[in-house]
Design an enzyme around this catalytic site. Structure first.
Site, short mmCIF file in Angstrom:
data_model
loop_
_atom_site.label_atom_id
_atom_site.label_comp_id
_atom_site.label_asym_id
_atom_site.label_seq_id
_atom_site.Cartn_x
_atom_site.Cartn_y
_atom_site.Cartn_z
N GLY A 12 0.84 -1.20 0.00
CA GLY A 12 0.00 0.00 0.00
C GLY A 12 0.87 1.25 0.00
O GLY A 12 1.70 1.43 -0.88
N SER A 39 0.25 -6.03 3.96
CA SER A 39 0.29 -6.66 5.26
C SER A 39 -0.23 -5.70 6.31
O SER A 39 0.17 -4.53 6.35
CB SER A 39 1.72 -7.07 5.61
OG SER A 39 1.80 -7.48 6.97
N ILE A 42 2.57 -3.96 8.47
CA ILE A 42 3.52 -2.98 7.94
C ILE A 42 2.83 -1.62 7.85
O ILE A 42 1.88 -1.44 7.09
CB ILE A 42 4.04 -3.40 6.55
CG1 ILE A 42 4.74 -4.76 6.65
CG2 ILE A 42 4.98 -2.35 5.98
CD1 ILE A 42 5.17 -5.35 5.33
N VAL A 45 5.27 5.08 6.64
CA VAL A 45 6.10 6.08 7.31
C VAL A 45 5.41 7.44 7.22
O VAL A 45 5.37 8.05 6.16
CB VAL A 45 7.50 6.15 6.67
CG1 VAL A 45 8.35 7.21 7.35
CG2 VAL A 45 8.18 4.79 6.75
N VAL A 47 5.78 10.61 7.77
CA VAL A 47 6.51 11.87 7.91
C VAL A 47 5.79 12.95 7.10
O VAL A 47 4.99 12.65 6.22
CB VAL A 47 7.96 11.72 7.40
CG1 VAL A 47 8.71 10.71 8.24
CG2 VAL A 47 7.99 11.32 5.93
N LYS A 78 1.96 24.59 -1.08
CA LYS A 78 3.41 24.74 -1.25
C LYS A 78 3.68 25.44 -2.57
O LYS A 78 3.27 24.95 -3.63
CB LYS A 78 4.09 23.37 -1.23
CG LYS A 78 5.58 23.40 -1.56
CD LYS A 78 6.13 21.99 -1.68
CE LYS A 78 7.57 21.99 -2.17
NZ LYS A 78 8.09 20.62 -2.36
N PRO A 98 11.02 28.55 -6.80
CA PRO A 98 9.55 28.56 -6.85
C PRO A 98 9.03 27.66 -7.97
O PRO A 98 9.72 27.39 -8.95
CB PRO A 98 9.22 30.04 -7.17
CG PRO A 98 10.52 30.79 -7.09
CD PRO A 98 11.60 29.79 -7.33
N VAL A 185 2.30 -11.77 2.47
CA VAL A 185 2.72 -12.65 1.38
C VAL A 185 3.97 -13.39 1.81
O VAL A 185 4.97 -12.79 2.20
CB VAL A 185 2.97 -11.83 0.10
CG1 VAL A 185 3.60 -12.71 -0.99
CG2 VAL A 185 1.66 -11.22 -0.41
N LEU A 333 9.51 3.09 -3.71
CA LEU A 333 10.81 2.69 -3.17
C LEU A 333 11.30 1.38 -3.78
O LEU A 333 12.51 1.14 -3.81
CB LEU A 333 10.73 2.55 -1.65
CG LEU A 333 10.37 3.81 -0.87
CD1 LEU A 333 10.30 3.52 0.62
CD2 LEU A 333 11.36 4.93 -1.15
#
Length: 498
Positions: A12, A39, A42, A45, A47, A78, A98, A185, A333
């Site tokens: 995910g 899973s 898991i 993260v 952040v 942003k 910018p 898995v 990743l």
């Protein structure tokens, strides 16, 4: 080839759920069933994370309004990244990069001319934020939402909580009939030709599909562990391999920019969410250890005595030799990573998904355009890498071996060498960007922002003619005045979403 019917995504997180939503939305009329397997053990993260304007296009493609997703993800607008302390010897404390809007069509030429003039040794204004609208807005802490009849297109990104965004996208995927399976898995079943046949769960269930997407993070369960796709490291180009993260309370005024501050052996981000700042220190473990990095981050953000613990992360910087191998696509990743200095992570994910969908459908859901796709994505990663490398190569810090090693690093691509040569030889940088066909990566104005922002110029000549700067300054004053009249504060923009 048999009819394409089912696609399974392993993992995910933001990358996996972005893919699930885009696939289900794009192929809703083709009876393609999308399943995401993750899973429950898991976590994501969570952040604070920033984006480029491509994320705005992502939500537009799914017809999701900002008022739907931003409040749920503690998101803010942003318009800019501010780099502080990267080039102290130039006398420049910080500079802005910018996002470029339609309005900049009328001012960027003046910026280019001034940069060319300064490269000739003449003293003139080359501050990016004074020529580009989002730079002005960032300085004035104004949001990017223009009045109703504003005739130009505004470009901007977002800051958000990555965990909450993953949750939101998971919920939205359900409305598109994406199947969500929570299971661990344990193994992967392959066909005789090496293609992936099915995922085998701990309970012995088989989840089969025609095509698979690997969003399993750095583990890269399908691409590397199953299909043995080689990983090409960027370690020689980019030294950073670790990060330490910690939140701090939000201040009274919420900024509209990410702040990237150079520290002793890397740099620290500061990302404003509606409820807190996300902070992190990206560093190289070859030059500083984990405890030293945490101490430095705490000192930087003023949390030396805060009992809350920091989180430590490891990064593997580089990319797969193939992003699409057999009947599997790597995303996020699992396909590669470039440190988050220019917030390119989700940008690359989205670009990969869009290009894959286009090439896969164009090839009638076959491997026909696989080689072409892999070449295009590899090129994207390499050119993003080059732009990040340039931040380190032209630094003027002299306070640690880390910064000196980055400045002395000779592991540069031919593309980057040519760009820097053209700049320092006072030649036409725009023509070089066009020659290399780099405008789909970081374009001419982005390179001008970086190199001017570092003060990468020759010494100022002793005899200076009249430069006409007072005319430019008057024009900038009028530009700033109009921005003050027409754009609302960032807080006002956020309040309008509630």
């Amino acid at each position: 080839m048999k009819q394409f019917k089912r696609i399974v995504i392993l993992g995910g997180g933001t990358a996996g759920w972005m893919a699930a939503n885009l696939f289900a939305n794009k192929w809703a009329d083709k009876n393609v069933h999308v399943t995401l397997v993750e899973s429950p053990e898991i976590g994501i993260v969570g952040v604070g994370e920033g984006s480029t304007p491509t994320l705005k296009r992502f939500f537009e493609m799914l017809n999701i309004s900002e008022s739907q997703w931003m409040p749920q993800c503690n998101a803010t607008y942003k318009v800019n990244i501010r780099f502080a302390g990267w080039s102290p010897k130039s006398g420049i404390e910080d500079y802005s990069h910018p996002f470029i809007c339609q309005t900049d069509t009328f001012t960027q030429k003046s910026f280019f001319v001034n940069c060319r003039t300064r490269r000739l040794g003449l003293d003139t204004n080359v501050n990016p934020e004074e020529f580009l609208l989002n730079g002005v807005l960032a300085k004035q802490v104004k949001g990017p939402l223009a009045p109703e009849h504003f005739p130009m297109i505004m470009e901007y990104g977002y800051h958000f909580d990555s965990y909450l965004l993953g949750q939101f996208l998971a919920q939205h995927a359900e409305t598109l009939d994406v199947e969500h399976i929570q299971a661990k898995v344990s193994s992967v079943k392959q066909h005789a030709n090496g293609d992936i046949a099915a995922l085998i769960t701990e309970n012995g269930d088989e989840i089969d599909a025609d095509f698979f997407v690997d969003c399993s993070g750095f583990a890269s369960v399908l691409m590397q562990k199953t299909l043995n796709v080689k990983f090409n490291s960027f370690k020689q180009n980019l030294f950073n391999d670790s990060a330490v993260v910690m939140p701090t309370p939000m201040q009274d005024v919420i900024p509209v920019e990410t702040r990237a501050t150079a520290l002793s052996n890397g740099w620290a981000w500061k990302i404003p969410l509606t409820n807190r700042f996300g902070n992190g220190y990206v560093y190289s473990s070859d030059f500083i250890n984990q405890d030293q990095a945490e101490t430095e981050l705490r000192r930087h953000i003023g949390t030396e005595n805060d009992p809350e613990s920091c989180r430590h992360l490891k990064m593997r910087v580089g990319q797969l030799e193939k992003h699409w191998a057999n009947n599997c696509l790597g995303l996020g990743l699992s396909q590669g990573f470039i440190e988050p200095l220019e917030a390119t992570a989700l940008h690359l994910v989205q670009v990969c998904i869009e290009m894959f969908m286009g090439d896969f459908e164009k090839g009638q859901f076959s491997h026909r355009h696989q080689a072409e796709f892999n070449q295009k994505i590899a090129e994207r990663f390499e050119r993003v890498r080059d732009y990040i490398v340039a931040h380190y190569k032209v630094n003027t810090r002299d306070d640690s071996d880390y910064w000196r090693a980055n400045r002395d690093n000779t592991h540069l691509s031919e593309s980057l060498i040519q760009i820097l040569n053209v700049w320092y030889k006072r030649e036409d940088l725009g023509a070089e960007i066009d020659r290399q066909k780099l405008n789909t990566h970081f374009d001419t104005i982005s390179w001008h922002c970086l190199l001017a922002g570092y003060g990468a110029f020759p010494p100022i000549a002793n005899n200076q003619p009249g430069t006409g700067d007072h005319f430019i300054e008057n024009g900038i004053e009028e530009f700033n005045r109009r921005c003050s009249l027409n754009f609302s504060s960032h807080q006002h923009n956020l309040d309008s979403l509630k």
